[in-house]
Design a protein around this motif. Structure first.
Motif, mmCIF file in Angstrom:
data_model
loop_
_atom_site.group_PDB
_atom_site.id
_atom_site.type_symbol
_atom_site.label_atom_id
_atom_site.label_comp_id
_atom_site.label_asym_id
_atom_site.label_seq_id
_atom_site.Cartn_x
_atom_site.Cartn_y
_atom_site.Cartn_z
ATOM 1 N N UNK A 1 -8.186 0.421 0.764
ATOM 2 C CA UNK A 1 -7.067 0.179 1.514
ATOM 3 C C UNK A 1 -6.007 1.478 1.606
ATOM 4 N N UNK A 2 -5.784 2.060 0.632
ATOM 5 C CA UNK A 2 -4.908 3.271 0.592
ATOM 6 C C UNK A 2 -5.673 4.114 1.536
ATOM 7 N N UNK A 3 -6.984 4.513 1.444
ATOM 8 C CA UNK A 3 -7.702 5.546 2.066
ATOM 9 C C UNK A 3 -7.581 5.394 3.499
ATOM 10 N N UNK A 4 -7.673 3.927 3.850
ATOM 11 C CA UNK A 4 -7.588 3.659 5.222
ATOM 12 C C UNK A 4 -6.069 3.995 5.905
ATOM 13 N N UNK A 5 -5.154 3.748 5.165
ATOM 14 C CA UNK A 5 -3.639 4.356 5.483
ATOM 15 C C UNK A 5 -3.517 5.495 5.173
ATOM 16 N N UNK A 6 -4.272 6.246 4.520
ATOM 17 C CA UNK A 6 -4.250 7.865 4.510
ATOM 18 C C UNK A 6 -4.889 8.389 5.655
ATOM 19 N N UNK A 7 -5.921 7.887 6.039
ATOM 20 C CA UNK A 7 -6.622 8.317 7.390
ATOM 21 C C UNK A 7 -5.866 8.174 8.331
ATOM 22 N N UNK A 8 -5.127 6.950 8.622
ATOM 23 C CA UNK A 8 -4.422 6.658 9.741
ATOM 24 C C UNK A 8 -3.227 7.552 9.947
ATOM 25 N N UNK B 1 0.897 -1.252 0.140
ATOM 26 C CA UNK B 1 0.004 -0.137 0.145
ATOM 27 C C UNK B 1 0.894 1.338 -0.120
ATOM 28 N N UNK B 2 0.715 2.019 -1.012
ATOM 29 C CA UNK B 2 1.615 3.103 -1.200
ATOM 30 C C UNK B 2 0.983 4.536 -1.228
ATOM 31 N N UNK B 3 1.480 5.493 -0.287
ATOM 32 C CA UNK B 3 0.922 6.798 -0.457
ATOM 33 C C UNK B 3 1.793 7.490 -1.114
ATOM 34 N N UNK B 4 1.499 8.209 -2.434
ATOM 35 C CA UNK B 4 2.264 8.788 -3.429
ATOM 36 C C UNK B 4 2.541 10.470 -3.138
ATOM 37 N N UNK B 5 3.042 10.563 -1.915
ATOM 38 C CA UNK B 5 3.202 12.053 -1.646
ATOM 39 C C UNK B 5 4.606 12.345 -1.590
ATOM 40 N N UNK B 6 5.510 12.101 -2.200
ATOM 41 C CA UNK B 6 6.782 12.218 -2.027
ATOM 42 C C UNK B 6 6.973 13.911 -2.102
ATOM 43 N N UNK C 1 1.690 16.051 4.507
ATOM 44 C CA UNK C 1 1.670 14.839 3.931
ATOM 45 C C UNK C 1 2.947 14.263 3.229
ATOM 46 N N UNK C 2 3.309 12.909 3.621
ATOM 47 C CA UNK C 2 4.652 12.496 3.051
ATOM 48 C C UNK C 2 4.510 11.264 2.490
ATOM 49 N N UNK C 3 5.283 10.552 1.723
ATOM 50 C CA UNK C 3 5.270 9.348 1.091
ATOM 51 C C UNK C 3 5.190 8.413 1.928
ATOM 52 N N UNK C 4 4.740 7.027 1.745
ATOM 53 C CA UNK C 4 5.042 5.795 2.438
ATOM 54 C C UNK C 4 4.810 4.802 1.649
ATOM 55 N N UNK C 5 5.572 3.856 2.100
ATOM 56 C CA UNK C 5 5.400 2.382 1.192
ATOM 57 C C UNK C 5 5.073 1.314 2.387
#
Length: 240
Positions: free
Chosen positions: A227-234, A86-91, A103-107
């Motif tokens: 799944x990405x949105x759950x990670x984003x919210x957390x 699950x990747x948050x594309x906020x580099x 917001x920052x990126x996460x893998x």
């Protein structure tokens, strides 16, 4: 050719954007996830923008020392959302849809077996998920609009264009112009100078390849987006 509500423009260059333009007044209300401004004295533009697009792919290419095992054909051969990531594309930070200054990126989900190609594929899908969120807010303004895609990142990667079509669940028509946004800006300038009477009356470029969504993949990507949105919210909305 995206000058009225018959067509929305989706662009992936270094960053990304999805926009609708039309002659007339702005909407009475615009969702918080979008922006609205005037392109000129007659036209308004409503859309959303992403800070990470081809720039994220470029960073991954350098950081992961990608080889032939992560070329476009290899990425296309991978199953959708099968990498366990699950990747948050906020580099480069977040614009649409949440406008989070922190917001920052996460893998998430990395294991000893994760390959560079899987990270790249996850990044492409992650950006597509953010476009799906923009489309959810934008397309109610023009439910029947075609989606015309452009940008150097998509011209170079049929795989990414197909992922976008599958994630949105809508056909994408790839424009043949590599610099479609620059072309549009020039046409607007020529119209304002009186060289062109009305850009809406100009013939559009011949359509390029059309990418048709696979509904089974669309369903998988809906799960990936959730799944990405759950990670984003957390992580982004409620930083740990």
């Amino acid at each position: 050719g995206c000058v009225d509500k018959s067509a929305a423009g989706l662009m992936v260059g270094t960053s990304g954007a999805m926009r609708l333009a039309w002659a007339g007044e702005p909407p009475d209300a615009v969702p918080d996830s979008l922006w609205c401004y005037r392109a000129d004295h007659r036209r308004v533009v409503v859309g959303g923008a992403l800070s990470d697009g081809g720039g994220l792919y470029g960073w991954l290419s350098g950081a992961l020392k990608l080889g032939a095992d992560a070329d476009d054909a290899a990425l296309a051969a991978m199953e959708p959302d099968a990498h366990g990531l699950t990747l948050l594309p906020f580099w480069a930070g977040e614009r649409s849809t949440g406008w989070s200054a922190r917001a920052r990126g996460a893998i998430l989900g990395l294991t000893m077996n994760t390959s560079p190609a899987e990270i790249v594929r996850a990044a492409m899908e992650a950006v597509a998920y953010r476009f799906a969120l923009i489309a959810k807010s934008l397309l109610p303004f023009a439910p029947e609009a075609e989606i015309r895609a452009s940008g150097g990142a998509l011209s170079a990667s049929p795989t990414w264009t197909q992922i976008l079509s599958d994630a949105l669940g809508r056909p994408l028509q790839l424009a043949p112009a590599r610099e479609a946004s620059s072309r549009g800006a020039v046409l607007l300038a020529l119209e304002s100078l009186g060289v062109i009477e009305d850009i809406a009356a100009l013939p559009t470029l011949a359509p390029g390849q059309t990418f048709t969504p696979d509904q089974a993949r669309h369903a998988l990507y809906q799960e990936g987006l959730a799944r990405q949105q759950r990670a984003y919210e957390a992580i982004i909305r409620e930083p740990l």
